[in-house]
Design a protein around this motif. Sequence first.
Motif, short mmCIF file in Angstrom:
data_model
loop_
_atom_site.label_atom_id
_atom_site.label_comp_id
_atom_site.label_asym_id
_atom_site.label_seq_id
_atom_site.Cartn_x
_atom_site.Cartn_y
_atom_site.Cartn_z
N CYS A 28 0.85 -1.19 0.00
CA CYS A 28 0.00 0.00 0.00
C CYS A 28 0.89 1.24 0.00
O CYS A 28 1.88 1.30 0.73
CB CYS A 28 -0.90 0.00 1.24
SG CYS A 28 -1.92 1.50 1.33
N CYS A 31 0.15 5.91 2.41
CA CYS A 31 0.84 6.73 3.40
C CYS A 31 2.26 6.25 3.57
O CYS A 31 2.66 5.21 3.02
CB CYS A 31 0.08 6.75 4.73
SG CYS A 31 0.56 5.48 5.91
N ARG A 34 3.90 2.60 3.97
CA ARG A 34 4.12 1.71 2.82
C ARG A 34 4.01 0.24 3.25
O ARG A 34 4.92 -0.57 3.03
CB ARG A 34 5.48 1.98 2.18
CG ARG A 34 5.68 3.41 1.74
CD ARG A 34 7.02 3.62 1.07
NE ARG A 34 6.98 3.17 -0.32
CZ ARG A 34 6.65 3.94 -1.36
NH1 ARG A 34 6.36 5.21 -1.18
NH2 ARG A 34 6.63 3.46 -2.57
N CYS A 35 2.89 -0.11 3.85
CA CYS A 35 2.74 -1.46 4.43
C CYS A 35 2.81 -2.54 3.36
O CYS A 35 2.05 -2.50 2.37
CB CYS A 35 1.38 -1.58 5.12
SG CYS A 35 1.17 -0.50 6.53
N LEU A 37 1.53 -6.02 2.48
CA LEU A 37 0.39 -6.75 3.03
C LEU A 37 0.22 -8.11 2.36
O LEU A 37 -0.20 -8.20 1.21
CB LEU A 37 -0.89 -5.92 2.82
CG LEU A 37 -0.91 -4.52 3.46
CD1 LEU A 37 -2.11 -3.72 3.00
CD2 LEU A 37 -0.91 -4.65 4.99
N GLY A 43 -3.49 -3.11 7.29
CA GLY A 43 -2.42 -2.14 7.44
C GLY A 43 -2.37 -1.53 8.83
O GLY A 43 -3.28 -1.73 9.65
N ARG A 48 -7.29 -0.38 5.74
CA ARG A 48 -6.98 -0.89 4.40
C ARG A 48 -6.43 -2.31 4.58
O ARG A 48 -5.60 -2.55 5.46
CB ARG A 48 -5.95 0.02 3.70
CG ARG A 48 -6.49 1.44 3.50
CD ARG A 48 -5.38 2.38 3.06
NE ARG A 48 -4.96 2.20 1.69
CZ ARG A 48 -5.43 2.89 0.65
NH1 ARG A 48 -6.38 3.82 0.83
NH2 ARG A 48 -4.97 2.68 -0.56
S1 SF4 Z 1 -2.25 0.21 4.82
FE1 SF4 Z 1 -2.73 2.09 5.95
S2 SF4 Z 1 -0.95 2.42 7.27
FE2 SF4 Z 1 -0.32 0.96 5.68
S3 SF4 Z 1 0.55 2.25 4.03
FE3 SF4 Z 1 -1.61 1.95 3.56
S4 SF4 Z 1 -2.62 3.73 4.46
FE4 SF4 Z 1 -0.59 3.59 5.40
#
Ligand code: SF4
Length: 367
Positions: A28, A31, A34-35, A37, A43, A48
């Motif tokens: 992701c 923000c 940059r999780c 996943l 996240g 998300r």
């Molecule tokens: S999942 Fe949420 S916390 Fe992780 S990068 Fe996306 S927006 Fe940011």
Amino acid sequence: MSTLAEVLAQETRAGELYHRMPDGRLRCVACGHRCPLPDGAVGVCKVRFNRGGTLFVPWGYVGGVQCDPIEKKPFFHAHPGALAYSFGMLGCDLHCAYCQNWVTSQALRDPTAVAPPLTASPEALVRDAVDRGARVLVSTYNEPLITSEWAVEIFKQAKAAGLMTAFVSNGNGTAEVLDYIRPWIDFYKIDLKSFDDRHYRELGGRIAPILETIRRLHAMAVWIEIVTLLIPGFNDSRDELDRLTAFIAGVSPDVPWHVTAFHGDYKMTEPPNTTAAMLRAAAAIGGANGLRFVYAGNLPGQVGDLEHTHCAACRARLITRVGYHIRDYRITPEGACPSCSTRVPGRWSTRFQGQITARPITIPLYR
Ligand code: SF4
């Protein structure tokens, strides 16, 4: 009975802000976290998630709606007096112990934060904003970056209706999300909460993405204003404020900096409240570093000239404010000082149209 997380998991659709990684995970990029996943993971923001190889993101609801004077966001150099139709969703990528919007921002982390989602559509939000005389639509209250796809959907319709748009954000962005929102956004308020990476880590983030967001937005010609909530004992040392304001001045001395007063909130109730003298001292540091527009907030009537806008060249007073209330407005239709004709940085209306309200107006929520 369903949990809030289960309810919110339904209020989603496939998102756009991600990369597919070589190992099959989704990264992701909404923000600065940059999780990465894997299938089934959620996240850091808790809103998300990867399900079956699709990134699901918040969609179709609001956590609250309010009409604010644009001065409350705060924007002091962007269409003063405009009504800012403000909506939030739920969740945040940080967990600041002093959050003033914790009921919505921490709804998925803190069981005492009870904020049910309210079904909404872009059409209804934009129509309501126009009907109420708003000129700006703002994504705020929770962190808008983590719900950027929904904000952009609303902003597209807002722009078609002649509205301006804004984010009120912690600034924990990425190049990808800023490119994604850029065509649809006019103004951006960033909280620069500290100039110490250790402090940012206490809040659940890092300082580097925030500084990069400020640089990028300025380079993209998005109008930015920066806020620092001055918390005694946390971020108010002379050294930290010196480095923080020198950084802003290095981006541009024309970026307005709002240094605002803390009062105990949420889990941070121990530091004493910020005094007017503390705000004045911090503002002086910003001025000494070359910032041309420094404001002191949250203590209306107690900070002297620091609520007003002055010409950076001749020091003529251009806008007189008490709190969010505009008492006098003298900027010319060309956006200049009437005394010396120096241009005032910002986004100005050709005519000051007064204020519909100088106080927030809560909007009855609808389904
Ligand atoms: S999942 Fe949420 S916390 Fe992780 S990068 Fe996306 S927006 Fe940011």
